[in-house]
Every structure is written in C-alpha cells, then in structure tokens.
Motif scaffolding. Structure first.
Motif, PDB file in Angstrom:
ATOM      1  N   SER A   1     -22.734 -17.861 -73.944  1.00  0.00           N
ATOM      2  CA  SER A   1     -21.892 -18.751 -73.144  1.00  0.00           C
ATOM      3  C   SER A   1     -21.168 -17.760 -72.225  1.00  0.00           C
ATOM      4  CB  SER A   1     -20.930 -19.529 -73.829  1.00  0.00           C
ATOM      5  OG  SER A   1     -21.490 -20.367 -74.714  1.00  0.00           O
TER       6      SER A   1
ATOM      7  N   SER B   1     -17.804 -21.819 -69.566  1.00  0.00           N
ATOM      8  CA  SER B   1     -18.442 -22.486 -70.709  1.00  0.00           C
ATOM      9  C   SER B   1     -17.388 -22.316 -72.082  1.00  0.00           C
ATOM     10  CB  SER B   1     -19.862 -22.233 -71.176  1.00  0.00           C
ATOM     11  OG  SER B   1     -20.645 -22.431 -69.871  1.00  0.00           O
TER      12      SER B   1
ATOM     13  N   LYS C   1     -14.193 -23.949 -71.618  1.00  0.00           N
ATOM     14  CA  LYS C   1     -14.535 -25.327 -71.617  1.00  0.00           C
ATOM     15  C   LYS C   1     -14.511 -25.846 -73.106  1.00  0.00           C
ATOM     16  CE  LYS C   1     -17.896 -29.232 -70.641  1.00  0.00           C
ATOM     17  NZ  LYS C   1     -18.993 -29.280 -69.964  1.00  0.00           N
TER      18      LYS C   1
END
Length: 273
Positions: free
Chosen positions: A182, A186, A189
């Motif tokens: 990732s 990301s 998030k």
C-alpha cells in the motif's frame, strides 16, 4: 471484594495455572480508548481515538514520539504509558550516544517487554496497565509490535487494541493482505476507516482522533487537524459506508465486562491476549 483467594498479589498462581493480577492488567487495556497500527513496506501509521473525561476537559495524549524513527500508541492507563514512553526515549538516546546509530526497533521492544515482565514476578510491584503499539522504521524495514502487560510482545501487519477494537480488527483482517504494497495515502485511508469502526455510530472528525506517520524519508510526526479533516472529507468517512468493512453485527459487539474486571474466558492462559 476479591474474585477469589488467588488474586491478592501478582506472584500467586491459581490451580488452573493463571495469574489473575496479570489478567486484570490486560482487562485495563481493553477499557482504554482504541488505538490502531498499520504498516506497509515503507510506512507505519498509528491512530487513536481521543476521549475526554467531560466536556470541560481536554483529552489525554495517546500517541508519543520516541525517536525520529519510532513512535508508540497506547491504550489503558495513560500514566503508565507516559512512563514507559519516557523509558523508551531514554534507551534510544543512550544507544545513539554509545553507538552513533539508531536503536533497532526489535531490540527496544524486547527491552520494554523485559521491563514489563519483571512486574509480574515481584510481589511489591503491579503489572503495567497499558498496552503499547510500537511502530517504526529501521535498517530491516518497517515494523509494528504490540507489547502486552504480561511481558509478551508480538509483531503484526496491523492491529487494534482498546475499547471496541474488535470491530477495527474485523475490518483490518479483511484488508491486511493489501497493506504490504500500500501507498502512504491508502494506508492512511484504511487507518481512518478502521478507526471509525470503533466509534459505533459516532461521527469521525479531526477533533476525536489523532494520526501519526513514520516512513522512508519521513520522520515520525503527528498530522495536524487540518490535514486529518481533509483526509476524512476526501474519503467521505463522515457519511459513506465502506463495503469491505461490512460485517455481521455479532462480530462488532464487545462482550460484556464481568464484575471485578475478571476476564470472561475461564479457560484462557494467563498470558494470552
């Protein structure tokens, strides 16, 4: 007053091979506000929920910077976490002075676990009532460890501790296979989505959470409120449900805490988490 005759001090074993005082300390971790950690190959994210005792008070600080490459998030007794983070900071300073290099995260975690274990073998001491998520970056890559009051430590790809953390764990278990590759965005998030799962309907805002980042070329630091709120607005966390986070309602419900703070699983070993 006591659960039984075997929980009056930490050095007394029960016939079932349990140390109840250690288990009580682990229960204290479950009562603290939630803390979450995630790691990829290049970054580690620590996030926690800010809970104030009343509307008139400020929240307790739950994420601490240890060194430029290490940070820690805590759940449980904040005073214990503050003392342990100061100990970790001293160890990093001493190692850097002696060897002119950064302290490997694995070595620091072992030293912290040894310090916690001593409190389970001295009748005049009590176990630390705090769980620590230690995240950082060293020569061997990104690391995320969980230090337990029992003196055990475990390395994780992602983990959640504290109150209502099971909901966050369920979300992380559905997504952790993607965390290794990732990006920083990301990972942030997923951290915010997982943190929202612990709020049980309460709106996630920049005022009730703290997020910290450390990565390649990026020293450990906490994101400011404007940045966090911008991320929340960007990912539409305030009102949009994430499909990957949808789980059975039973999995999101924390088991009721029994009287006297005793663990619910009578057959669990004293050092299990």
């Amino acid at each position: 007053m006591f659960r039984n005759q075997y929980d009056t001090d930490v050095t007394t074993w029960s016939p079932a091979g349990r140390l109840f005082q250690v288990e009580y300390a682990m229960e204290a971790v479950k009562q603290g506000s939630a803390a979450i950690g995630l790691r990829s190959k290049t970054h580690v994210i620590l996030a926690c929920v800010n809970k104030a005792n009343s509307e008139l008070s400020s929240h307790q600080k739950k994420i601490f910077k240890v060194d430029d490459h290490i940070g820690v998030a805590i759940a449980g007794l904040t005073a214990d976490g503050r003392v342990l983070s100061r100990y970790m900071r001293s160890e990093c300073i001493n190692y850097g002075y002696s060897y002119e290099s950064v302290l490997p995260i694995g070595r620091l975690v072992v030293q912290l676990a040894d310090k916690a274990q001593v409190c389970t073998q001295r009748s005049w001491k009590r176990p630390y009532g705090v769980g620590l998520l230690v995240g950082g970056l060293d020569e061997s890559g990104a690391h995320l460890y969980y230090n337990c009051p029992s003196g055990n430590y475990f390395e994780y790809q992602s983990f959640a501790i504290g109150s209502r953390s099971q909901a966050a764990k369920t979300y992380l278990e559905c997504r952790f296979e993607n965390f290794t590759d990732s990006s920083r965005g990301s990972l942030l998030k997923d951290a915010l989505f997982a943190l929202r799962e612990t709020l049980q309907g309460e709106k996630l805002t920049s005022t009730n959470c703290t997020v910290a980042v450390v990565g390649v070329g990026e020293a450990f630091h906490m994101l400011d409120k404007e940045t966090i709120q911008g991320l929340i607005n960007e990912f539409e966390l305030a009102g949009e449900e994430d499909p990957a986070a949808t789980t059975d309602a039973a999995a999101d419900i924390e088991p009721a805490v029994p009287e006297a703070g005793a663990p619910t699983d009578k057959g669990a070993a004293p050092m299990d988490i």
